[in-house]
Design a protein around this motif. Sequence first.
Motif: not given
Length: 75
Positions: A1-19, A21-29
Amino acid sequence: MQLGTRWSAGSEPPASVPASLRAEISRVEAELPDDAPRPSWTLTWLEGRPIAELDTGIEVVIGPDGVAISRPFSD
């Protein structure tokens, strides 16, 4: 496992978050309660696949069909 990064829900995901995943992350938020503290996401990589885990017990992963899905954490 490779550790990535952390960010708060509702803020812009870091650039390292793959495109992919982004739409589903937004839907969950969008389903998070407005009056609760904002949980944090953790991005990790398992066998080369990205996993975004929310502190509330939800994870966003790429399903077998290549589409991002959300589900409760699996052990």
